[in-house]
Design a protein around this motif. Structure first.
Motif, short mmCIF file in Angstrom:
data_model
loop_
_atom_site.label_atom_id
_atom_site.label_comp_id
_atom_site.label_asym_id
_atom_site.label_seq_id
_atom_site.Cartn_x
_atom_site.Cartn_y
_atom_site.Cartn_z
N THR A 55 -10.80 -7.75 -4.15
CA THR A 55 -9.44 -7.31 -4.78
C THR A 55 -9.73 -6.00 -5.71
O THR A 55 -9.03 -4.94 -5.75
N GLY A 56 -10.61 -5.97 -6.38
CA GLY A 56 -11.09 -4.84 -7.21
C GLY A 56 -11.40 -3.66 -6.53
O GLY A 56 -10.99 -2.56 -6.88
N LEU A 57 -12.09 -3.68 -5.50
CA LEU A 57 -12.45 -2.73 -4.57
C LEU A 57 -11.27 -2.02 -3.71
O LEU A 57 -11.17 -0.95 -3.68
N LEU A 58 -10.40 -2.94 -3.53
CA LEU A 58 -9.01 -2.34 -2.91
C LEU A 58 -8.23 -1.44 -3.85
O LEU A 58 -7.67 -0.50 -3.74
N LEU A 59 -8.17 -2.08 -5.07
CA LEU A 59 -7.53 -1.21 -6.09
C LEU A 59 -8.24 -0.01 -6.29
O LEU A 59 -7.64 1.04 -6.87
N LEU A 60 -9.70 0.22 -6.28
CA LEU A 60 -10.46 1.13 -6.59
C LEU A 60 -10.14 2.22 -5.46
O LEU A 60 -9.95 3.62 -5.76
N HIS A 61 -9.97 1.75 -4.44
CA HIS A 61 -9.66 2.85 -3.22
C HIS A 61 -8.24 3.40 -3.28
O HIS A 61 -7.93 4.36 -2.90
N ARG A 62 -7.38 2.48 -3.81
CA ARG A 62 -6.06 3.11 -4.05
C ARG A 62 -5.96 3.97 -5.08
O ARG A 62 -5.28 4.97 -5.13
N ALA A 63 -6.74 3.88 -5.93
CA ALA A 63 -6.96 4.71 -7.18
C ALA A 63 -7.31 6.15 -6.72
O ALA A 63 -7.26 7.20 -7.68
N LEU A 64 -8.13 6.40 -5.81
CA LEU A 64 -8.29 7.47 -5.19
C LEU A 64 -7.21 8.58 -4.82
O LEU A 64 -7.27 9.76 -4.76
N MET A 65 -6.16 8.00 -4.55
CA MET A 65 -4.97 8.91 -4.26
C MET A 65 -3.87 8.61 -5.53
O MET A 65 -2.85 9.10 -5.31
#
Length: 352
Positions: A317-327
């Motif tokens: 869950t946290g990694l998914l949110l981190l990848h979204r933060a790249l955009m």
């Protein structure tokens, strides 16, 4: 005659100086030889004494050792204590203390603790620490004017924990009474469980720097009984106290802990927000992932960094949110996420 007289005088002075130099050299050589002989004799005597004392301590009797030890110089008695004490526990350690008391080492150490010279008090206290003796004298030296002596008195308490002495150590956490709190905090941590009750009461009763010092110790020891005082401390007006309290409730854990840590994510001070998000990461509380992700845009770099590391600790869950933060439109959020995703163990397959 007038020329010969000074020449004779100079010759006489030269002979006298030569004789004095020869005598000084002979004295130095003699002293060196005497010291060498004494050192050899001391080594031989110490080896015999060490062997006999070890055997007598193991057998539970010290009669022969006592007689032999009493005949030895005090420096050898002290050396024997320093050699044997670290390796003995229980009944054997108690017999060593009894033996040293019988030959007068303990009495001399106690007498030294009352000396006007601080280094002599320090020597006496070190001996009492090794002997685990001196209960009537050592505690008073916790208030000695010299920091070296106070530090050794703290070490003595660590070796001889007692409820009254633990209370006295905790009172030393008050910054107005003593500078240099590291030895006190270290001693409390080493004492461990025997000081948990007194430390919990201390946390409930103190404010300011004393409370902060107590919280630092409590974070290391951590016991559920400390949760109540720690929860109260999260509302303290001092942000450093709130941050330490957040670390303590995270160490204790539980539902109430994660609820309070989630509330502290909105604290006005960045140190408290960073401590709160760090605590949620320690507890791996993934339901707070969305709240933590918001802090990737926090104005404080420490908070953004802790938020990114916490999201990584929360798993998928946290990694998914981190990848979204790249955009994310916020460059701070993009930078924080990128820094963590470049670390080992990041899972790039979640980027899609």
């Amino acid at each position: 005659m007038s020329v010969a007289a000074p020449a004779a005088l100079l010759a006489h002075l030269a002979l006298v100086e030569g004789a004095l130099l020869s005598a000084a050299a002979a004295a130095l050589v003699g002293h060196a030889l005497h010291a060498r002989r004494r050192a050899r004799l001391d080594r031989a005597r110490f080896a015999v004494l060490h062997r006999l004392t070890s055997l007598r301590l193991a057998e539970g009797t010290g009669r022969l050792s006592s007689a032999l030890l009493r005949s030895m110089p005090f420096r050898l008695q002290v050396r024997l204590l320093q050699e044997l004490a670290p390796s003995l526990v229980g009944a054997q350690r108690a017999r060593l203390t009894e033996l040293m008391t019988r030959v007068g080492v303990t009495e001399r150490a106690e007498r030294w603790c009352g000396s006007r010279r601080w280094w002599r008090r320090l020597q006496g206290l070190r001996l009492l620490t090794q002997l685990r003796a001196g209960a009537a004298i050592a505690p008073a030296l916790l208030n000695d004017p010299r920091p070296e002596v106070r530090a050794q008195a703290i070490e003595w308490v660590t070796e001889n924990p007692d409820p009254a002495l633990i209370d006295q150590l905790l009172r030393l956490l008050d910054g107005s009474q003593m500078r240099g709190l590291l030895p006190v905090k270290d001693a409390l941590v080493r004492i461990g469980r025997p000081c948990l009750g007194a430390l919990t009461h201390f946390l409930s009763d103190r404010r300011g720097s004393a409370l902060q010092a107590g919280l630092e110790v409590a974070v290391v020891l951590t016991d559920p009984m400390m949760f109540g005082p720690a929860l109260t401390a999260t509302t303290d007006e001092d942000p450093h106290t709130r941050a330490l309290a957040a670390a303590l409730i995270a160490a204790v854990g539980g539902t109430d802990a994660v609820d309070r840590l989630a509330e502290l994510l909105d604290d006005q001070h960045p140190d408290v927000r960073a401590a709160a998000v760090r605590g949620l990461g320690r507890l791996e509380y993934w339901p707070a992932a969305a709240q933590v992700a918001r802090l990737l845009s926090d104005p404080a770099w420490d908070v953004r960094s802790e938020a990114a590391l916490t999201l990584k600790a929360l798993g998928s869950t946290g990694l998914l949110l981190l990848h979204r933060a790249l955009m994310n439109d916020d460059p701070f959020a993009r930078d924080a996420a990128r820094r963590v995703l470049d670390l080992p163990d990041a899972r790039p397959e979640l980027a899609a």
